[in-house]
Design an enzyme around this catalytic site. Sequence first.
Site, short mmCIF file in Angstrom:
data_model
loop_
_atom_site.label_atom_id
_atom_site.label_comp_id
_atom_site.label_asym_id
_atom_site.label_seq_id
_atom_site.Cartn_x
_atom_site.Cartn_y
_atom_site.Cartn_z
CB THR A 187 -0.85 0.02 1.30
OG1 THR A 187 -1.73 -1.07 1.26
CG2 THR A 187 -1.60 1.33 1.46
N GLY A 239 0.70 -3.44 5.42
CA GLY A 239 0.77 -4.78 5.97
C GLY A 239 -0.63 -5.39 5.96
N1 ASP Z 1 -2.86 -2.91 4.16
C1 ASP Z 1 -3.23 -3.40 2.87
C2 ASP Z 1 -4.48 -4.23 2.99
O1 ASP Z 1 -4.61 -4.99 3.92
C3 ASP Z 1 -2.19 -4.21 2.18
C4 ASP Z 1 -0.78 -3.76 2.36
O2 ASP Z 1 -0.48 -2.70 2.84
O3 ASP Z 1 0.10 -4.52 2.03
O4 ASP Z 1 -5.30 -4.15 2.12
#
Ligand code: ASP
Length: 332
Positions: A187, A239
């Site tokens: 993200t 995450g």
């Molecule tokens: N936080 C994002 C989600 O869970 C994914 C990521 O940041 O890797 O959609």
Amino acid sequence: MTDRRQFLQAGALAAGVMALPRVGAQVQGRAKVVSTWDFGVGANQAAWKVLSAGGTALDAVEAGARWAESELCNPTVGRCGNPDRDGVLSLDASIMAGDGRCGSVAALTDILHPVSVARRVMEQTPHVILVGQGAQQFAVQQGFERQKLLTPEAEKAWREWLKTAQYAPQINAERRGRPGDSSNHDTLGMLAIDASGALAGACTTSGMAWKLHGRVGDSPIIGAGLYVDNEVGAATASGVGEEMIRNAAAFLVVELMRQGRSPAQACREAIARVVRKRPEASKTLQVCFLALDRHGEVGAYALHRGFVYAVCDKDRQDELRDSASVYSSGQA
Ligand code: ASP
């Protein structure tokens, strides 16, 4: 189009390589922008064009997120994102100003710039979040073009996954590494402060690869993946989003700063909260927080190694910092 590796190989991180606008120290003043992950360098540069010309933090974070949505080619942000388990690429994004204005879209399909749709939700509707078909309908009404976004590479990756993988929401369906690690994260979370001292933030993502159709992550949930308050500071996350939602994590980080923690201390304490809630899951999930306080101090903390973030202000336009602050190894 740039993928992460090409971007890094191109030497974009070498100090002084990028010629960015320098309008004058007075305008640039306290302006600063920080972003998650290595591609945050490129996103920051797009945001810095706005900030260094005296633009607002809100315009800057929108510009930075738009860069990630269309210029970057990454499996978990924007048009090159991996699809859900049904082969549908759905995007989540949010934007928030430090005065409390905010907007977001979740599970948006076929629209290139979810962050700009999120801003329209904030500015043109009485609502905060629009989802799915309704979000797309609103986007089209606002003049955004519908377009097929799933790349042949992402479709191929999905077909590969279909052959072998079992869906299990709490772990990485790709089975290639730790959930939330570099094979299944990324993200863009961006926080900025402008010359007037106003704060803003934005998130944009395609979420976890192979998620259940309809799954919404933390990024479009105000207070989970993003929170901004001019009185205190701003926080964003990357995450496994379910952990951020469970802990109202971005809000938690901002509230901890309000109570006197530094950005880094606040991020660490929020990570500790995630671990306390789900100690077993925390061994295999990645969770990362990035915070910026109203004085421009930056801090970050991650559950596991591997989190990097980018910092850009009048003295540094392309700095990439490794979050050596990692909870699992006990490093402070
Ligand atoms: N936080 C994002 C989600 O869970 C994914 C990521 O940041 O890797 O959609």
